[in-house]
Design an enzyme around this catalytic site. Structure first.
Site, short mmCIF file in Angstrom:
data_model
loop_
_atom_site.label_atom_id
_atom_site.label_comp_id
_atom_site.label_asym_id
_atom_site.label_seq_id
_atom_site.Cartn_x
_atom_site.Cartn_y
_atom_site.Cartn_z
N HIS A 113 0.96 -1.14 0.03
CA HIS A 113 -0.07 -0.02 0.10
C HIS A 113 0.99 1.36 0.12
O HIS A 113 2.08 1.04 0.44
CB HIS A 113 -0.79 -0.08 1.18
CG HIS A 113 -1.76 0.95 1.52
ND1 HIS A 113 -1.74 2.33 1.82
CD2 HIS A 113 -3.15 0.98 1.42
CE1 HIS A 113 -2.78 3.11 1.98
NE2 HIS A 113 -3.68 2.19 1.47
N ASP A 159 3.28 -4.46 7.87
CA ASP A 159 2.10 -3.48 7.85
C ASP A 159 0.90 -4.65 8.06
O ASP A 159 0.70 -5.39 7.14
CB ASP A 159 2.24 -3.06 6.27
CG ASP A 159 0.67 -2.44 6.25
OD1 ASP A 159 -0.34 -2.26 6.87
OD2 ASP A 159 0.53 -1.72 5.03
N GLN A 188 -4.20 -5.03 7.03
CA GLN A 188 -5.16 -5.79 6.42
C GLN A 188 -5.23 -7.17 6.91
O GLN A 188 -6.02 -8.17 6.88
CB GLN A 188 -4.97 -6.18 5.26
CG GLN A 188 -5.18 -4.74 4.19
CD GLN A 188 -6.57 -4.29 4.23
OE1 GLN A 188 -7.61 -5.04 4.69
NE2 GLN A 188 -6.78 -3.09 3.75
N LYS A 203 -10.09 -0.38 10.68
CA LYS A 203 -10.24 -1.32 9.91
C LYS A 203 -10.92 -2.63 10.76
O LYS A 203 -10.77 -3.77 10.32
CB LYS A 203 -9.20 -1.72 9.18
CG LYS A 203 -8.88 -0.71 7.97
CD LYS A 203 -7.55 -1.12 7.27
CE LYS A 203 -7.06 0.18 6.40
NZ LYS A 203 -7.71 0.29 5.19
N CYS A 215 -4.84 2.68 -3.67
CA CYS A 215 -3.47 3.21 -2.92
C CYS A 215 -2.37 1.94 -3.09
O CYS A 215 -1.51 1.69 -2.33
CB CYS A 215 -3.77 3.23 -1.29
SG CYS A 215 -4.76 4.70 -0.99
N1 PMP Z 1 -1.80 -0.58 4.91
C1 PMP Z 1 -2.46 -1.23 4.09
C2 PMP Z 1 -2.26 -2.69 3.51
C3 PMP Z 1 -3.93 -0.61 4.07
O1 PMP Z 1 -5.09 -1.48 3.46
C4 PMP Z 1 -4.09 0.48 4.49
C5 PMP Z 1 -5.28 1.03 4.44
N2 PMP Z 1 -6.10 1.17 3.24
C6 PMP Z 1 -3.04 1.36 5.27
C7 PMP Z 1 -2.02 0.66 5.28
C8 PMP Z 1 -3.11 2.71 5.64
O2 PMP Z 1 -4.06 2.73 6.79
P1 PMP Z 1 -4.48 4.06 7.38
O3 PMP Z 1 -5.18 4.74 6.25
O4 PMP Z 1 -5.70 3.86 8.40
O5 PMP Z 1 -3.55 4.76 7.79
#
Ligand code: PMP
Length: 417
Positions: free
Chosen positions: A125, A202, A205, A228, A367
Site C-alpha cells: 500500500h 504492515d 489488513q 479497519k 493506494c
Molecule cells: N496498509 C494497508 C495494507 C492498508 O490497506 C491501509 C488502508 N487502506 C493502510 C496501510 C493505511 O491505513 P490508514 O489509512 O488507516 O493509515
C-alpha cells in the site's frame, strides 16, 4: 468451533440497517477500506464522553485519573491482543500510516545511510512505500522490490537474492489489500534477521481478520489501524520491540513526551510516552479496546473461517460470469478480499452501477499504484468482507454484476445497429 451467525451479528451494527436510494438495503462490501462498528464500540465512545473524559497523564484530579487509567488499560488490552511482552511496546498513533511514518522518521533517520538498502514488496500500500521513498530521498538509501509471482504470492527465491549486508530494513504487508495474499511473515522475518535487517510488518489488513502474535512473527515493528477492525477512526497502533524503541529518538516533539524541558533543551520521557507527543487519541483508544473485546468475543479464527466461506463462494459465483476477471490469490489461501475487473466497463462505472442497487465496493488503484502497474491495470474493483457479511450479500453483488453485463450487452448491441 461453531460458524459465525452473521445475521445475528448484524443486529449489533446499527448502520447495516440503512436503506439507500429509496428502497435498497445497504450491502457493505468495502471493509478493506474501513469497517463498521457494533453498538458496543459506539457505546464505549459515548460512555467515554459522558462519564470518563478528561485529558490523560496531566491532571491530579479524579476525572483525569479515571481517563488515564482507562487509556492505559486500553494499551494493555492491545498488548494482550498482539502477544507483546510489555505495554511499553505499544504506541498509540492516529493510524497505520502514522505508525509507519514514525518508524521511517525516528528509526530510519538514525539507522539508514547512503548506500543502505530497504526492501519492499510490489504489493505494498502507498503508506508502506512513500515513507520509505522519503527516507531514501533524505538519506541516499536505495529501495529494492521483492517481486510477486504469477500466482500473486511473494517470490521468496528473489528475496534470498535481494537480501545482503546492505539491507537495513524489510517492510512488508502481512496481507495485500488488493490481492488478498497472506504473506509468510515469520519466514520473511527469519531470513531478514539472518542478514541483520529490521522488519516492519504492515498489519492493516491482517490484524482485523486473523490472530496476531508478534512473538511468533518475531517482527521488530508492526503497524495497524483501529478503523479497519471496528474501532473508531483516528487511532492506530505501532508495536515496536522494546530495545529498538528505547534506542530511538522521539519523532514528534511537544507535551507529554518529555521528562524535562529547559531553555537549553529537553530530555525525553520514558516509553511509551516518548512517542506520544501532545494529547493522544484518548476516546478512540477506548473505542479500540471495545472493538478488540468484541472481536475476541466472536473469535478471530471464526472471523477468518467466515470470510473464507464468503470468499470461496464469491470466487465460485463470479468465475461463472463471462465478463468478470478475478485478480488475486487462490481463494483457499487468501484473505476476504475479492478484486476483479469487468471487460469493457470501467471500474468506476462498475462501482457506481453497483451503488445504484445498494452494493458498496471500492474502485480505483486502492493506494497500490505500483501493483496495478505491474498487473498492467489502471483501476480494479474490490469487494471485501467482514464478520457481518452474508452469502446473500455476495448474491446481491453477483446479481448486480450480471445486470451490468446485460446493460453492457444491450448498450453495445444498440451502438452496433
Ligand atoms: N496498509 C494497508 C495494507 C492498508 O490497506 C491501509 C488502508 N487502506 C493502510 C496501510 C493505511 O491505513 P490508514 O489509512 O488507516 O493509515
Amino acid at each position: 468451533e461453531t460458524p459465525i451467525d452473521a445475521e445475528k451479528i448484524r443486529r449489533d451494527f446499527p448502520i447495516l440497517e440503512t436503506i439507500i436510494h429509496g428502497d435498497k438495503r445497504l450491502v457493505y462490501l468495502d471493509n478493506a477500506a474501513t469497517t463498521q462498528r457494533p453498538q458496543a464500540v459506539i457505546q464505549a465512545v459515548v460512555d467515554a464522553y459522558e462519564k470518563h473524559y478528561a485529558n490523560v497523564h496531566r491532571g491530579i484530579h479524579w476525572l483525569s485519573e479515571q481517563s488515564t487509567n482507562l487509556y492505559e488499560e486500553a494499551r494493555v488490552r492491545v498488548q494482550q491482543f498482539l502477544g507483546a511482552s510489555s505495554p511499553h511496546e505499544i504506541i498509540f498513533t492516529t493510524g497505520a500510516t502514522a505508525s509507519i511514518n514514525l518508524v521511517a522518521r525516528s528509526w530510519g533517520d538514525v539507522n539508514v545511510k547512503a548506500g543502505d538498502e530497504i526492501l519492499l514488496t510490489e504489493m505494498e500500500h502507498h503508506s508502506n512505500i512513500v515513507p520509505w521513498q522519503q527516507l531514501a530521498e533524505r538519506t541516499g538509501a536505495t529501495i529494492k522490490w521483492i517481486p510477486i509471482t504469477e500466482t500473486m504470492q511473494l517470490d521468496l527465491a528473489s528475496l534470498e537474492h535481494l537480501l545482503s549486508s546492505r539491507t537495513k530494513l524489510v517492510a512488508i504487508t502481512a496481507v495485500s489489500n488488493v490481492l488478498g495474499t497472506i504473506n509468510p511473515v515469520a519466514e520473511i522475518v527469519k531470513r531478514a534477521h539472518a542478514y541483520g535487517a529490521i522488519v516492519l510488518v504492515d498489519a492493516a489488513q491482517s490484524a482485523p481478520h486473523e490472530a496476531t502474535d508478534v512473538q511468533q512473527w518475531n517482527a521488530d515493528f508492526v503497524a495497524f489501524s483501529g478503523h479497519k477492525m471496528m474501532g473508531p477512526s483516528g487511532v492506530g497502533i505501532l508495536y515496536g520491540r522494546e530495545s529498538l524503541l528505547e534506542a530511538m529518538p522521539p519523532f514528534m516533539g511537544g507535551g507529554s513526551m518529555i521528562r524535562r524541558v529547559t531553555l537549553e533543551g529537553f530530555e525525553p520521557a520514558d516509553l511509551p510516552d516518548k512517542f506520544e507527543a501532545g494529547t493522544p487519541p484518548i476516546v478512540p483508544a477506548l473505542g479500540l479496546r471495545a472493538a478488540i473485546d468484541y472481536l475476541e468475543q466472536v473469535g478471530l479464527s471464526r472471523v477468518a473461517a467466515h470470510e473464507r466461506v464468503l470468499t470461496r463462494y464469491a470466487h465460485q459465483r463470479m468465475s461463472q460470469l463471462d465478463s468478470v476477471t478475478l485478480i488475486g490469490s487462490d481463494p483457499e489461501i487468501k484473505s476476504g478480499i475479492v478484486t476483479f475487473v469487468m471487460n469493457d466497463v470501467h471500474a468506476h462505472d462498475v462501482a457506481s452501477r453497483l451503488d445504484s442497487v445498494g452494493v458498496a465496493i471500492r474502485a480505483g488503484h486502492h493506494c497500490a499504484m505500483p501493483l496495478h502497474k505491474k498487473l498492467g491495470l489502471v483501476a480494479t474493483n474490490r469487494a471485501s468482507f467482514y464478520l457481518y457479511n452474508t452469502l446473500e450479500e455476495v448474491d446481491a453483488l453477483v446479481a448486480g454484476l450480471a445486470q451490468i453485463h446485460e446493460w453492457r450487452a444491450t448498450h453495445r448491441g444498440r451502438r452496433r445497429t
